[in-house]
Scaffold this motif. Structure first.
Motif, PDB file in Angstrom:
ATOM      1  N   TYR A  78       0.770  -1.234   0.000  1.00 54.35           N
ATOM      2  CA  TYR A  78       0.000   0.000   0.000  1.00 54.35           C
ATOM      3  C   TYR A  78       0.810   1.298   0.000  1.00 54.35           C
ATOM      4  CZ  TYR A  78      -4.116  -2.847   0.998  1.00 54.35           C
ATOM      5  OH  TYR A  78      -5.128  -3.772   0.922  1.00 54.35           O
ATOM      6  N   LEU A  92      -5.938   1.606   4.914  1.00 52.22           N
ATOM      7  CA  LEU A  92      -5.314   1.612   3.597  1.00 52.22           C
ATOM      8  C   LEU A  92      -6.170   0.872   2.576  1.00 52.22           C
ATOM      9  CD1 LEU A  92      -1.639   0.967   4.738  1.00 52.22           C
ATOM     10  CD2 LEU A  92      -2.534   3.089   3.748  1.00 52.22           C
ATOM     11  N   GLU A 152     -10.216   3.844  -6.295  1.00 55.96           N
ATOM     12  CA  GLU A 152     -10.623   3.134  -7.498  1.00 55.96           C
ATOM     13  C   GLU A 152     -12.022   3.557  -7.925  1.00 55.96           C
ATOM     14  OE1 GLU A 152     -10.102  -1.074  -7.040  1.00 55.96           O
ATOM     15  OE2 GLU A 152      -7.951  -0.889  -6.629  1.00 55.96           O
ATOM     16  N   ASP A 174      -9.053   3.201   1.688  1.00 57.90           N
ATOM     17  CA  ASP A 174      -8.542   4.279   0.839  1.00 57.90           C
ATOM     18  C   ASP A 174      -8.360   3.810  -0.599  1.00 57.90           C
ATOM     19  OD1 ASP A 174      -8.500   6.177   2.787  1.00 57.90           O
ATOM     20  OD2 ASP A 174      -6.342   6.535   2.716  1.00 57.90           O
ATOM     21  N   ARG A 175      -7.856   2.604  -0.772  1.00 59.34           N
ATOM     22  CA  ARG A 175      -7.602   2.100  -2.128  1.00 59.34           C
ATOM     23  C   ARG A 175      -8.910   1.935  -2.898  1.00 59.34           C
ATOM     24  NH1 ARG A 175      -3.394  -2.644  -3.095  1.00 59.34           N
ATOM     25  NH2 ARG A 175      -2.031  -0.828  -2.856  1.00 59.34           N
ATOM     26  N   THR A 184     -13.520  -6.066  -1.630  1.00 57.47           N
ATOM     27  CA  THR A 184     -12.887  -5.614  -2.868  1.00 57.47           C
ATOM     28  C   THR A 184     -12.385  -6.786  -3.692  1.00 57.47           C
ATOM     29  OG1 THR A 184     -12.186  -3.598  -1.713  1.00 57.47           O
ATOM     30  CG2 THR A 184     -11.125  -4.070  -3.807  1.00 57.47           C
TER      31      THR A 184
END
Length: 257
Positions: A81, A246, A254, A249-250, A209
């Motif tokens: 990350y 993290l 996206e 956040d990712r 995810t």
């Protein structure tokens, strides 16, 4: 030693040993890591959950096998990350893979030694090209690592998710027929593994995810709406620690892309 990129929200996850101990079962519902008996190893986990990944890796290293899981997990999450350099990221993944392989020989019953071995090799494979990694035999090692994790710890939700993602990615990269014949990868197995994992960690952003990505790899555009729903659910989750932060956040990034 190179100074690692800092976790950007140090004020958001302020843990101490008592707090980590009290929340251990929730924080580790995914990896089923046992609560350390050595208070010094627990302190390394405190650093990890705060997002002080370099300090956690160094602290874990100081206690040999007892601190190896926290040290290696800190390296992996940092590489995954926060490390901005592609070569440095790949080097960290391979370094952890070697460390974990050695740990599995020293402590073969340590489920997370096998899990982190598979995680490191899987992320390395994605970085260099999954197809190339499969051709080099890395895929079989990843699959074995996650299967061994589950044999040792059947409640390891993260391993269910990771093994499910492996099946989906193999099918996506080499096709269903070759994937099944060469690696034993099957769509139904992937979906069943995701079901097992999601039952155990239904509110984990990273798991949601991975599930969304896998649906698109397995079934294509017909699953776009469902994948979008899973991404949006992941983005709405309040993270419990730095790693989860993290991951959220990712997925937010996206969705915004």
């Amino acid at each position: 030693m190179t100074t690692w990129t800092a976790f950007p929200y140090p004020e958001r996850h302020v843990f101490d040993a008592a707090g980590v101990r009290a929340q251990w079962a929730v924080l580790h519902r995914g990896d089923q890591e046992p609560l350390p008996t050595d208070p010094r190893v627990l302190e390394a986990w405190v650093l990890y959950h705060r997002g002080e990944f370099q300090a956690a890796a160094q602290a874990g290293d100081a206690f040999g096998a007892a601190g190896a899981v926290v040290a290696n997990k800190a390296r992996l999450i940092y590489a995954d990350y926060l490390e901005p350099g592609e070569k440095a990221r790949l080097d960290l993944f391979m370094d952890v893979a070697k460390r974990c392989e050695a740990l599995t020989e020293q402590a073969p019953d340590c489920a997370n030694a096998h899990y982190l071995h598979g995680y490191a090799l899987g992320r390395y494979s994605q970085g260099v090209s999954v197809a190339k990694a499969l051709a080099k035999g890395i895929g079989a090692k990843v699959k074995t690592a996650f299967e061994t994790t589950l044999a040792l710890q059947p409640e390891h939700a993260d391993a269910y998710i990771a093994l499910a993602a492996f099946h989906a990615e193999v099918i996506d990269k080499v096709g269903a027929l070759i994937g099944q014949l060469t690696y034993g990868a099957k769509r139904e197995t992937a979906l069943n593994l995701f079901a097992e994992g999601m039952t155990r960690i239904p509110q984990a952003a990273i798991a949601l995810t991975e599930y969304g990505k896998a649906l698109l790899m397995l079934d294509g555009d017909i699953r776009i709406a469902e994948a979008q729903r899973l991404y949006e659910e992941a983005a709405s989750i309040a993270p419990l620690d730095a790693m989860e932060h993290l991951g959220v956040d990712r997925v937010v990034a996206e969705l915004s892309a």
